[in-house]
Design a protein around this motif. Structure first.
Motif, PDB file in Angstrom:
ATOM      1  N   TYR A 117      15.128  19.083  11.649  1.00  0.00           N
ATOM      2  CA  TYR A 117      14.359  18.715  12.826  1.00  0.00           C
ATOM      3  C   TYR A 117      14.230  17.194  12.889  1.00  0.00           C
ATOM      4  O   TYR A 117      14.110  16.525  11.867  1.00  0.00           O
ATOM      5  N   ILE A 118      14.255  16.687  14.095  1.00  0.00           N
ATOM      6  CA  ILE A 118      14.156  15.248  14.331  1.00  0.00           C
ATOM      7  C   ILE A 118      12.913  14.999  15.165  1.00  0.00           C
ATOM      8  O   ILE A 118      12.643  15.722  16.130  1.00  0.00           O
ATOM      9  N   HIS A 119      12.173  13.957  14.795  1.00  0.00           N
ATOM     10  CA  HIS A 119      10.971  13.578  15.548  1.00  0.00           C
ATOM     11  C   HIS A 119      11.376  12.665  16.699  1.00  0.00           C
ATOM     12  O   HIS A 119      11.988  11.616  16.491  1.00  0.00           O
ATOM     13  N   CYS A 120      11.052  13.076  17.923  1.00  0.00           N
ATOM     14  CA  CYS A 120      11.277  12.221  19.088  1.00  0.00           C
ATOM     15  C   CYS A 120      10.026  11.351  19.249  1.00  0.00           C
ATOM     16  O   CYS A 120       8.931  11.879  19.459  1.00  0.00           O
ATOM     17  N   PRO A 121      10.174  10.017  19.162  1.00  0.00           N
ATOM     18  CA  PRO A 121       8.989   9.161  19.280  1.00  0.00           C
ATOM     19  C   PRO A 121       8.389   9.135  20.681  1.00  0.00           C
ATOM     20  O   PRO A 121       7.253   8.688  20.855  1.00  0.00           O
ATOM     21  N   TYR A 122       9.108   9.607  21.677  1.00  0.00           N
ATOM     22  CA  TYR A 122       8.577   9.642  23.045  1.00  0.00           C
ATOM     23  C   TYR A 122       7.853  10.952  23.319  1.00  0.00           C
ATOM     24  O   TYR A 122       6.774  10.964  23.892  1.00  0.00           O
ATOM     25  N   ASP A 178      14.615  20.652  17.277  1.00  0.00           N
ATOM     26  CA  ASP A 178      15.848  21.036  16.608  1.00  0.00           C
ATOM     27  C   ASP A 178      16.918  19.959  16.821  1.00  0.00           C
ATOM     28  O   ASP A 178      17.023  19.371  17.897  1.00  0.00           O
ATOM     29  N   GLU A 179      17.727  19.718  15.794  1.00  0.00           N
ATOM     30  CA  GLU A 179      18.750  18.668  15.871  1.00  0.00           C
ATOM     31  C   GLU A 179      19.723  18.870  17.025  1.00  0.00           C
ATOM     32  O   GLU A 179      20.332  17.913  17.512  1.00  0.00           O
ATOM     33  N   GLU A 180      19.901  20.101  17.475  1.00  0.00           N
ATOM     34  CA  GLU A 180      20.846  20.372  18.550  1.00  0.00           C
ATOM     35  C   GLU A 180      20.420  19.774  19.880  1.00  0.00           C
ATOM     36  O   GLU A 180      21.216  19.684  20.807  1.00  0.00           O
ATOM     37  N   GLU A 181      19.149  19.355  19.986  1.00  0.00           N
ATOM     38  CA  GLU A 181      18.687  18.723  21.209  1.00  0.00           C
ATOM     39  C   GLU A 181      19.078  17.243  21.283  1.00  0.00           C
ATOM     40  O   GLU A 181      18.917  16.615  22.314  1.00  0.00           O
ATOM     41  N   PHE A 182      19.570  16.698  20.176  1.00  0.00           N
ATOM     42  CA  PHE A 182      19.808  15.258  20.085  1.00  0.00           C
ATOM     43  C   PHE A 182      21.295  14.959  19.954  1.00  0.00           C
ATOM     44  O   PHE A 182      22.067  15.810  19.528  1.00  0.00           O
ATOM     45  N   ALA A 183      21.648  13.730  20.308  1.00  0.00           N
ATOM     46  CA  ALA A 183      23.030  13.273  20.147  1.00  0.00           C
ATOM     47  C   ALA A 183      23.032  11.864  19.570  1.00  0.00           C
ATOM     48  O   ALA A 183      22.332  10.992  20.083  1.00  0.00           O
ATOM     49  N   GLY A 222      23.690   4.279   2.226  1.00  0.00           N
ATOM     50  CA  GLY A 222      22.265   4.006   2.031  1.00  0.00           C
ATOM     51  C   GLY A 222      21.549   3.921   3.366  1.00  0.00           C
ATOM     52  O   GLY A 222      21.914   4.609   4.324  1.00  0.00           O
ATOM     53  N   ILE A 223      20.575   3.060   3.443  1.00  0.00           N
ATOM     54  CA  ILE A 223      19.731   2.976   4.635  1.00  0.00           C
ATOM     55  C   ILE A 223      20.516   2.361   5.788  1.00  0.00           C
ATOM     56  O   ILE A 223      21.138   1.310   5.646  1.00  0.00           O
ATOM     57  N   HIS A 224      20.468   3.046   6.933  1.00  0.00           N
ATOM     58  CA  HIS A 224      21.240   2.661   8.109  1.00  0.00           C
ATOM     59  C   HIS A 224      20.404   2.961   9.352  1.00  0.00           C
ATOM     60  O   HIS A 224      19.694   3.967   9.404  1.00  0.00           O
ATOM     61  N   HIS A 225      20.513   2.105  10.368  1.00  0.00           N
ATOM     62  CA  HIS A 225      19.771   2.300  11.614  1.00  0.00           C
ATOM     63  C   HIS A 225      20.738   2.818  12.675  1.00  0.00           C
ATOM     64  O   HIS A 225      21.791   2.233  12.896  1.00  0.00           O
ATOM     65  N   TYR A 234      21.146  11.844   3.666  1.00  0.00           N
ATOM     66  CA  TYR A 234      20.878  12.382   5.010  1.00  0.00           C
ATOM     67  C   TYR A 234      19.394  12.392   5.358  1.00  0.00           C
ATOM     68  O   TYR A 234      18.999  12.904   6.393  1.00  0.00           O
ATOM     69  N   GLU A 235      18.568  11.833   4.502  1.00  0.00           N
ATOM     70  CA  GLU A 235      17.127  11.807   4.764  1.00  0.00           C
ATOM     71  C   GLU A 235      16.818  10.882   5.942  1.00  0.00           C
ATOM     72  O   GLU A 235      17.299   9.752   5.986  1.00  0.00           O
ATOM     73  N   ILE A 236      16.032  11.368   6.885  1.00  0.00           N
ATOM     74  CA  ILE A 236      15.557  10.541   7.994  1.00  0.00           C
ATOM     75  C   ILE A 236      14.241   9.918   7.545  1.00  0.00           C
ATOM     76  O   ILE A 236      13.276  10.630   7.262  1.00  0.00           O
TER      77      ILE A 236
END
Length: 124
Positions: A3-8, A14-19, A52-55, A77-79
Motif C-alpha cells: 500500500y502507498i500513502h497518497c499525501p493528497y 493499493d499499489e495498483e492505483e498508482f503509477a 539505496g535511498i532514491h526519490h 523496496y521500503e517506502i
C-alpha cells in the motif's frame, strides 16, 4: 502487494492505483536554448539509478490524479515517506535516518525567504 500513502488523499491505497513516473527532483535547464545537445539529451534521457535511498515521482492515477514524490530504498523496496510536490524529503542518502521536524521547518523557512528575496522589487 503493498500500500502507498497518497499525501493528497491522506489514505493508504493499493499499489495498483498508482503509477511511477521516474526520478524526482530533476531541474529543467533554465535556458534550454543555450544547452548543448549533450546537456539537453542528459536532461531528457539520463536518470540516476542508485542502490539505496532514491526519490521518485509517482501519480495517483486511479485516485486524485495528483503527482507526488516517494522516498524509497531501492535495495529493500521500503517506502520511507511520501510528500507533496514542492515539499522537501526528510530522508536522503545524506540523512538515511531522516531529518528532524525542526530541521525540515528551518529549511522550509529558508527556502521561502530565498524565494521572496529573489522576487523583483523586494529588498532585504
Amino acid at each position: 502487494m503493498f500500500y502507498i500513502h497518497c499525501p493528497y488523499c491522506d489514505e493508504y491505497r493499493d499499489e495498483e492505483e498508482f503509477a511511477p513516473k521516474g526520478q524526482a527532483h530533476i531541474a529543467r535547464p533554465e535556458d534550454p536554448e543555450s544547452c548543448t545537445d549533450e546537456q539537453w539529451g542528459a536532461y531528457l534521457f539520463f536518470r540516476d539509478n542508485p542502490r539505496g535511498i532514491h526519490h521518485e515521482l509517482w501519480v495517483h492515477a486511479i485516485g486524485c490524479r495528483k503527482f507526488f514524490n516517494i522516498t524509497r530504498n531501492s535495495a529493500s523496496y521500503e517506502i520511507l515517506e511520501t510528500y507533496r510536490m514542492g515539499e522537501q524529503p526528510r530522508f536522503s542518502a545524506e540523512h538515511p535516518e531522516g531529518k528532524s521536524a525542526e530541521t525540515v521547518a528551518a529549511e522550509k523557512v529558508a527556502a521561502e525567504a530565498g524565494m521572496v528575496a529573489g522576487q523583483e522589487g523586494v529588498k532585504a
